[in-house]
Enzyme design. Structure first.
Site, mmCIF file in Angstrom:
data_model
loop_
_atom_site.group_PDB
_atom_site.id
_atom_site.type_symbol
_atom_site.label_atom_id
_atom_site.label_comp_id
_atom_site.label_asym_id
_atom_site.label_seq_id
_atom_site.Cartn_x
_atom_site.Cartn_y
_atom_site.Cartn_z
ATOM 1 N N CYS A 104 29.345 1.023 -14.010
ATOM 2 C CA CYS A 104 28.804 2.264 -13.475
ATOM 3 C C CYS A 104 29.594 2.732 -12.250
ATOM 4 O O CYS A 104 30.773 3.032 -12.343
ATOM 5 C CB CYS A 104 27.315 2.075 -13.176
ATOM 6 N N HIS A 105 28.966 2.776 -11.068
ATOM 7 C CA HIS A 105 29.642 3.160 -9.824
ATOM 8 C C HIS A 105 30.272 1.958 -9.111
ATOM 9 O O HIS A 105 30.981 2.138 -8.124
ATOM 10 C CB HIS A 105 28.645 3.824 -8.863
ATOM 11 N N ALA A 106 30.038 0.742 -9.592
ATOM 12 C CA ALA A 106 30.579 -0.450 -8.914
ATOM 13 C C ALA A 106 32.111 -0.487 -8.871
ATOM 14 O O ALA A 106 32.661 -1.104 -7.953
ATOM 15 C CB ALA A 106 30.022 -1.723 -9.538
ATOM 16 N N TRP A 126 33.880 1.558 -7.620
ATOM 17 C CA TRP A 126 34.207 2.015 -6.265
ATOM 18 C C TRP A 126 34.617 0.816 -5.404
ATOM 19 O O TRP A 126 35.507 0.914 -4.565
ATOM 20 C CB TRP A 126 32.981 2.658 -5.624
#
Length: 183
Positions: A111-113, A115
């Site tokens: 997902c956003h991990a 980043w």
């Protein structure tokens, strides 16, 4: 050849993790016999995010300061929007990710991990995926971004969202059982 049933896996998260992206891999990897520890920044329980509101708490097994990359075979980073955004400004988290990376250990981010992987400087030249909204961030950091349910490149596993969790966990198992990864 390492077996998943002998693996020690670390998950790092803080408040605002995507509920299913912590619980599903944690529980499924435990079912497969792996020892899975959840670390929070202070070792206290953390609160998930589910749908449009706060979700359930997850127990933390230890605090970030008690963690050493040498003690684990793999690192799993759940997403959500809030969780990785808070973690990516923590120098200790980034240093730990780099420890796993330098030792050729499996790193999995959903997902956003990813980043966090950008912040750790480990995406350039790698084939990866992520949540659609951070696609441009991934490309700007040098990743070869693909819209796939799961991508593995030299032991770094990435997935897009909760719909990809089964493939994500399967690929984590496969990468752990391959052993150390040359980078």
């Amino acid at each position: 050849m390492p077996r998943i049933s002998d693996a020690k896996i670390l998950m790092i998260a803080t408040d605002g993790f995507e509920q299913s992206e912590l619980e599903f891999p944690r529980d499924q990897l435990r079912v497969k016999g792996a020892e899975v520890a959840v670390a929070s920044l202070d070792g206290k329980p953390i609160k998930g995010w589910e749908g449009d509101d706060w979700g359930r708490e997850a127990e933390a097994d230890l605090a970030l300061e008690a963690v050493r990359a040498e003690d684990y075979d793999a690192l799993v980073l759940p997403g959500g929007q809030i969780n990785p955004d808070v973690l990516r400004i923590n120098d200790d988290v980034i240093e730990l990710i780099n420890g796993f990376y330098d030792q050729g250990k499996v790193i999995a981010a959903i997902c956003h991990a990813p980043w966090l992987l950008i912040e750790a400087g480990v995406v350039k030249g790698r084939t990866m995926t992520s949540f659609q909204s951070i696609k441009t961030d991934m490309i700007n950091a040098g990743a070869d971004w693909q819209d796939s349910e799961v991508v593995a490149d030299a032991g770094i596993v990435t997935s897009r969202n909760p719909d990809d969790l089964k493939a994500f966990v399967s690929k984590i198992v496969e990468e752990i059982e391959e052993g150390q990864h040359a980078r």
